[in-house]
Write a protein that holds these residues in place. Structure first.
Motif, PDB file in Angstrom:
ATOM      1  N   TRP A 150      -8.027   0.659  -3.113  1.00  0.00           N
ATOM      2  CA  TRP A 150      -7.240   0.037  -2.066  1.00  0.00           C
ATOM      3  C   TRP A 150      -5.829   0.609  -2.124  1.00  0.00           C
ATOM      4  O   TRP A 150      -5.416   1.167  -3.141  1.00  0.00           O
ATOM      5  N   PHE A 151      -5.139   0.465  -1.054  1.00  0.00           N
ATOM      6  CA  PHE A 151      -3.766   0.943  -1.014  1.00  0.00           C
ATOM      7  C   PHE A 151      -2.906   0.055  -1.900  1.00  0.00           C
ATOM      8  O   PHE A 151      -2.878  -1.154  -1.745  1.00  0.00           O
ATOM      9  N   ARG A 152      -2.217   0.641  -2.810  1.00  0.00           N
ATOM     10  CA  ARG A 152      -1.333  -0.097  -3.711  1.00  0.00           C
ATOM     11  C   ARG A 152       0.111   0.204  -3.381  1.00  0.00           C
ATOM     12  O   ARG A 152       0.949  -0.674  -3.376  1.00  0.00           O
ATOM     13  N   GLY A 153       0.433   1.471  -3.144  1.00  0.00           N
ATOM     14  CA  GLY A 153       1.800   1.865  -2.842  1.00  0.00           C
ATOM     15  C   GLY A 153       1.889   3.361  -2.697  1.00  0.00           C
ATOM     16  O   GLY A 153       0.882   4.054  -2.762  1.00  0.00           O
TER      17      GLY A 153
ATOM     18  N   PRO B 217       6.833  -5.239  -3.865  1.00  0.00           N
ATOM     19  CA  PRO B 217       5.950  -5.068  -2.703  1.00  0.00           C
ATOM     20  C   PRO B 217       6.534  -5.767  -1.472  1.00  0.00           C
ATOM     21  O   PRO B 217       7.210  -6.791  -1.586  1.00  0.00           O
TER      22      PRO B 217
ATOM     23  N   GLY C  73       2.168  -3.542  -0.068  1.00  0.00           N
ATOM     24  CA  GLY C  73       2.379  -2.188  -0.577  1.00  0.00           C
ATOM     25  C   GLY C  73       3.797  -2.015  -1.099  1.00  0.00           C
ATOM     26  O   GLY C  73       4.702  -2.747  -0.732  1.00  0.00           O
ATOM     27  N   TYR C  74       3.979  -1.049  -1.968  1.00  0.00           N
ATOM     28  CA  TYR C  74       5.304  -0.776  -2.500  1.00  0.00           C
ATOM     29  C   TYR C  74       5.595   0.714  -2.477  1.00  0.00           C
ATOM     30  O   TYR C  74       4.696   1.529  -2.332  1.00  0.00           O
TER      31      TYR C  74
END
Length: 137
Positions: free
Chosen positions: A17-20, A55, A60-61
């Protein structure tokens, strides 16, 4: 319209998954301060070789790490959603960023291509119209 593609289905299990987004930078403190001001996200953690912002609303970050001379580089251009393109552009220019291009889409939509103090590009975009899916293309 979203397509099924190689995942085997809309919204399939995926691998992750998109984290950052991590950005390689010559001056990680400069870029962390710039992006912290743009996004209103305070610094969550800071080490000599890594700075991560808190985030945002979407989870997201952004993080920053020193540029490695041997890395091939991977161009990343995040989208930043804003209510007023001109106001956001002016505020980013005051922080040391600059306007690269104003893109007018055939559907009448518009976005601003910006650059941070090191020339990394990102786009200022308006929110999706009510009732439109963020996954449509």
């Amino acid at each position: 319209m979203a397509t099924q593609g190689a995942r085997g289905g809309k919204g399939g299990a995926g691998i992750g998954w998109f984290r950052g987004i991590a950005i390689d930078a010559d001056d990680i403190e400069l870029l962390a301060a710039f992006w912290s001001a743009v996004l209103g996200a305070p610094i969550a953690e800071q080490f000599d070789d890594w700075i991560r912002l808190e985030p945002g609303r979407g989870g997201g970050y952004l993080a920053f790490q020193p540029r490695d001379e041997q890395s091939s580089g991977f161009p990343v251009r995040p989208d930043v959603e804003v209510d007023d393109l001109d106001d956001a552009t002016n505020r980013i220019e005051q922080l040391g960023g600059r306007l690269i291009d104003v893109v007018e889409e055939s559907e009448g939509d518009m976005h601003h291509v910006m650059a941070d103090p090191e020339g990394n590009e990102f786009c200022l975009v308006k929110p999706f119209p009510s009732g439109s899916a963020s996954t449509s293309s």
